[in-house]
Scaffold this motif. Structure first.
Motif, mmCIF file in Angstrom:
data_model
loop_
_atom_site.group_PDB
_atom_site.id
_atom_site.type_symbol
_atom_site.label_atom_id
_atom_site.label_comp_id
_atom_site.label_asym_id
_atom_site.label_seq_id
_atom_site.Cartn_x
_atom_site.Cartn_y
_atom_site.Cartn_z
ATOM 1 N N THR A 1 -1.012 -9.362 2.361
ATOM 2 C CA THR A 1 -1.463 -10.500 2.115
ATOM 3 C C THR A 1 -2.549 -10.971 3.286
ATOM 4 O O THR A 1 -3.266 -12.098 3.039
ATOM 5 C CB THR A 1 -0.549 -11.598 1.859
ATOM 6 O OG1 THR A 1 0.272 -11.560 3.082
ATOM 7 C CG2 THR A 1 0.105 -11.230 0.597
ATOM 8 N N ASP A 2 -2.376 -10.378 4.458
ATOM 9 C CA ASP A 2 -3.075 -10.655 5.433
ATOM 10 C C ASP A 2 -4.818 -10.114 5.606
ATOM 11 O O ASP A 2 -5.303 -10.075 6.675
ATOM 12 C CB ASP A 2 -2.443 -10.656 6.884
ATOM 13 C CG ASP A 2 -2.106 -9.649 7.281
ATOM 14 O OD1 ASP A 2 -2.309 -8.462 6.420
ATOM 15 O OD2 ASP A 2 -1.353 -9.229 8.219
ATOM 16 N N GLY A 3 -4.468 -9.204 4.710
ATOM 17 C CA GLY A 3 -5.821 -8.282 4.744
ATOM 18 C C GLY A 3 -5.845 -6.818 5.472
ATOM 19 O O GLY A 3 -6.570 -6.098 5.512
ATOM 20 N N THR A 4 -4.548 -6.629 6.279
ATOM 21 C CA THR A 4 -4.337 -5.496 7.145
ATOM 22 C C THR A 4 -3.506 -4.402 6.076
ATOM 23 O O THR A 4 -2.863 -4.897 5.007
ATOM 24 C CB THR A 4 -3.657 -5.880 8.020
ATOM 25 O OG1 THR A 4 -2.409 -6.157 8.064
ATOM 26 C CG2 THR A 4 -4.609 -6.579 9.280
ATOM 27 N N LYS A 5 -3.022 -3.414 6.506
ATOM 28 C CA LYS A 5 -2.321 -2.550 5.941
ATOM 29 C C LYS A 5 -0.796 -3.191 5.425
ATOM 30 O O LYS A 5 -0.310 -3.735 6.257
ATOM 31 C CB LYS A 5 -1.734 -1.514 6.844
ATOM 32 C CG LYS A 5 -0.793 -0.490 6.127
ATOM 33 C CD LYS A 5 -0.569 0.814 7.186
ATOM 34 C CE LYS A 5 0.434 2.027 6.392
ATOM 35 N NZ LYS A 5 0.658 2.984 7.492
ATOM 36 N N MET A 6 -0.218 -3.095 4.142
ATOM 37 C CA MET A 6 0.696 -3.445 3.653
ATOM 38 C C MET A 6 2.112 -2.813 4.404
ATOM 39 O O MET A 6 2.032 -1.690 4.349
ATOM 40 C CB MET A 6 1.035 -3.510 2.112
ATOM 41 C CG MET A 6 2.098 -4.374 1.521
ATOM 42 S SD MET A 6 2.070 -4.046 -0.200
ATOM 43 C CE MET A 6 0.591 -4.921 -0.749
ATOM 44 N N SER A 7 2.889 -3.703 5.192
ATOM 45 C CA SER A 7 3.939 -3.119 5.954
ATOM 46 C C SER A 7 4.965 -4.368 6.061
ATOM 47 O O SER A 7 4.812 -5.447 6.273
ATOM 48 C CB SER A 7 3.537 -2.881 7.208
ATOM 49 O OG SER A 7 4.461 -2.474 8.095
ATOM 50 N N LYS A 8 6.405 -3.598 6.078
ATOM 51 C CA LYS A 8 7.363 -4.578 6.065
ATOM 52 C C LYS A 8 7.466 -5.300 7.555
ATOM 53 O O LYS A 8 7.815 -6.366 7.686
ATOM 54 C CB LYS A 8 8.705 -3.737 6.000
ATOM 55 C CG LYS A 8 9.080 -2.975 4.695
ATOM 56 C CD LYS A 8 10.208 -2.336 4.972
ATOM 57 C CE LYS A 8 10.223 -1.084 3.873
ATOM 58 N NZ LYS A 8 11.394 -0.169 3.970
ATOM 59 N N SER A 9 6.957 -4.568 8.612
ATOM 60 C CA SER A 9 7.228 -4.985 9.813
ATOM 61 C C SER A 9 6.151 -6.044 10.001
ATOM 62 O O SER A 9 6.104 -6.963 11.048
ATOM 63 C CB SER A 9 6.897 -3.828 10.826
ATOM 64 O OG SER A 9 5.668 -3.079 10.657
ATOM 65 N N ARG A 10 5.162 -6.070 9.374
ATOM 66 C CA ARG A 10 4.079 -7.051 9.602
ATOM 67 C C ARG A 10 4.170 -8.416 8.902
ATOM 68 O O ARG A 10 3.440 -9.341 9.031
ATOM 69 C CB ARG A 10 2.638 -6.614 9.106
ATOM 70 C CG ARG A 10 2.034 -5.318 9.797
ATOM 71 C CD ARG A 10 0.727 -4.711 9.134
ATOM 72 N NE ARG A 10 0.300 -3.355 9.782
ATOM 73 C CZ ARG A 10 -0.561 -3.396 10.769
ATOM 74 N NH1 ARG A 10 -1.170 -4.620 11.378
ATOM 75 N NH2 ARG A 10 -0.990 -2.414 11.059
ATOM 76 N N GLY A 11 5.294 -8.379 7.825
ATOM 77 C CA GLY A 11 5.462 -9.653 7.112
ATOM 78 C C GLY A 11 4.426 -9.904 6.291
ATOM 79 O O GLY A 11 4.204 -11.306 6.122
ATOM 80 N N ASN A 12 3.783 -9.083 5.828
ATOM 81 C CA ASN A 12 2.468 -9.383 4.852
ATOM 82 C C ASN A 12 2.722 -8.819 3.488
ATOM 83 O O ASN A 12 1.892 -8.618 2.737
ATOM 84 C CB ASN A 12 1.363 -9.015 5.436
ATOM 85 C CG ASN A 12 1.210 -7.540 5.577
ATOM 86 O OD1 ASN A 12 2.148 -6.928 5.163
ATOM 87 N ND2 ASN A 12 0.116 -6.865 6.305
ATOM 88 N N THR A 13 4.165 -8.667 3.178
ATOM 89 C CA THR A 13 4.249 -8.069 1.543
ATOM 90 C C THR A 13 5.140 -9.192 0.852
ATOM 91 O O THR A 13 5.592 -10.295 1.432
ATOM 92 C CB THR A 13 5.156 -7.082 1.899
ATOM 93 O OG1 THR A 13 6.647 -7.516 2.491
ATOM 94 C CG2 THR A 13 4.750 -6.164 2.795
ATOM 95 N N ILE A 14 5.302 -8.752 -0.250
ATOM 96 C CA ILE A 14 5.894 -9.639 -1.250
ATOM 97 C C ILE A 14 6.908 -8.786 -1.939
ATOM 98 O O ILE A 14 6.659 -7.673 -2.403
ATOM 99 C CB ILE A 14 5.164 -10.169 -2.588
ATOM 100 C CG1 ILE A 14 3.964 -11.089 -2.045
ATOM 101 C CG2 ILE A 14 5.785 -10.648 -3.753
ATOM 102 C CD1 ILE A 14 3.011 -11.546 -3.262
ATOM 103 N N GLU A 15 8.333 -9.107 -1.596
ATOM 104 C CA GLU A 15 9.397 -8.340 -1.833
ATOM 105 C C GLU A 15 9.799 -8.320 -3.136
ATOM 106 O O GLU A 15 9.564 -9.413 -3.904
ATOM 107 C CB GLU A 15 10.415 -8.646 -0.909
ATOM 108 C CG GLU A 15 10.140 -8.311 0.649
ATOM 109 C CD GLU A 15 11.372 -8.768 1.567
ATOM 110 O OE1 GLU A 15 12.374 -9.533 1.267
ATOM 111 O OE2 GLU A 15 11.045 -8.777 2.745
ATOM 112 N N LEU A 16 10.457 -7.435 -3.691
ATOM 113 C CA LEU A 16 10.615 -7.491 -5.200
ATOM 114 C C LEU A 16 11.812 -8.642 -5.674
ATOM 115 O O LEU A 16 12.026 -8.966 -6.319
ATOM 116 C CB LEU A 16 11.098 -6.045 -5.887
ATOM 117 C CG LEU A 16 10.231 -4.958 -5.509
ATOM 118 C CD1 LEU A 16 10.785 -3.647 -6.212
ATOM 119 C CD2 LEU A 16 8.939 -5.228 -6.188
#
Length: 367
Positions: free
Chosen positions: A231-246
């Protein structure tokens, strides 16, 4: 040959290899329709955190489709691989249980698919010993995942488990005699390593009957889902906190998407090259709704980023609602989730023991 010429040749070879993989993948897809009983797939995830939309659209949804098409599906909870690049396992029990819940909520049926975990299958891991004798150190260092990990360590020593990560993956695939592995393009080198190990094992040890190799040569079934950004425009990653978890709620999903990065242009258009963030949101809406991203962009038109985010939120929450409801039911019944894992482990152990017995016989170590 100059360095630039070597790079050009390597790129050309890589492109040609990828084209062949795509062509073969398309042929396999047709063969599955004709006779799914010919195939067994191995796929899985590391329990390092909660699954998110990248996992679902990238692999999980396709696993369910393959299962429903009649393919024998084996899904690995790769708990031993958690420690390849970490100093500890973290809250691993909770993560393993949540992973099993995500699988079942998404549509993996324990009656038709085998869900199991590394640490419960001793014979699978024992295959590492003969397999390690079939690869060289330089081959392991050339693996893209190992290379990228080494570059990211900033001088920190790489663990032996990280270095041999591709061989462990080969053991995952080959122990259950999987002949098909759903992968993205970046995972093709791992599959090639497994094919190489299978080939070298049969060449070095083999059987009296050469027409019956100990291991099949696993092939790739390439994913057609485009790379999704966070969601921040960078690679989707758990560690970046930029994901939508199921497992997130509808409100949590809306809150995250409200902050999603877009651009200054009000008119919404699907243009991945020039407008990656806006196009990524349109692709998420497309994957969730089944509508073409260009059509969605036309519907939103000049209504701006706010309308786009609202559209994406509604599409994702509508798609995830039944999955979230089922997941909540499953998490409330931990005993059931553990029973699913035990049943899968029983089947995996039976297969692993049989494969190891074949390996020992081929190596003349069956005494």
């Amino acid at each position: 040959m100059t360095s630039s010429s070597e790079e050009a040749l390597a790129h050309s070879t890589s492109e040609a290899s990828l084209a062949r993989s795509k062509e073969r993948s398309a042929q396999i897809d047709i063969a599955i329709t004709e006779d799914p009983s010919r195939f067994r797939i191995l796929t899985g995830d590391r329990p390092t955190g909660h699954l998110h939309l990248g996992h679902y659209f990238g692999t999980l949804r396709n696993r369910v489709l393959l299962q429903n098409r009649g393919v024998d599906t084996w899904v690995l909870v790769a708990d031993y691989q958690v420690i390849t690049d970490r100093d500890g396992v973290g809250p691993i029990r909770e993560r393993v249980i949540n992973l099993v819940a995500d699988y079942i909520a998404a549509g993996i049926d324990p009656e038709r698919s085998t869900i199991f975990n590394h640490s419960a299958i001793p014979a699978l891991n024992q295959l590492l010993l003969p397999f390690l004798s079939l690869v060289t150190e330089s081959e392991l260092h050339r693996n893209p995942t190992v290379k990228s990990e080494l570059e990211a360590t900033n001088g920190r020593a790489m663990s032996g488990l990280m270095l041999t990560y591709p061989v462990h993956q080969a053991a995952d695939i080959l122990f259950c005699k999987a002949n098909l592995v759903p992968v993205g393009q970046d995972q093709l080198p791992h599959l090639e390593q497994a094919r190489l190990i299978a080939q070298r094992f049969d060449k070095r040890y083999g059987r009296a009957d050469a027409s019956r190799p100990v291991f099949p040569r696993p092939e790739a079934l390439l994913s057609e889902v485009p790379l999704l950004l966070g969601t921040d425009g960078t690679k989707m990653s758990k560690s970046r906190g930029n994901t939508i978890e199921l497992g997130m709620s509808a409100d949590e999903t809306a809150k995250i998407l409200k902050k999603a990065k877009t651009d200054a242009e009000r008119h919404i258009s699907y243009d991945p090259l020039n407008r990656p963030e806006v196009s990524n949101l349109l692709m998420l809406a497309s994957l969730a709704s089944g509508e073409d991203p260009h059509v969605i962009a036309e519907q939103i038109g000049d209504k701006g980023a706010g309308a786009l985010k609202m559209y994406v939120t509604d599409a994702l929450n509508a798609m995830l609602a039944p999955m979230r409801e089922r997941r909540a039911e499953l998490i409330a019944h931990e005993d059931y989730l553990l029973s699913v894992l035990r049943a899968g482990n029983d089947r995996a152990n039976e297969q692993a023991n049989a494969t190891l017995a074949e390996v020992r016989q081929a190596m003349q170590m069956n005494y």
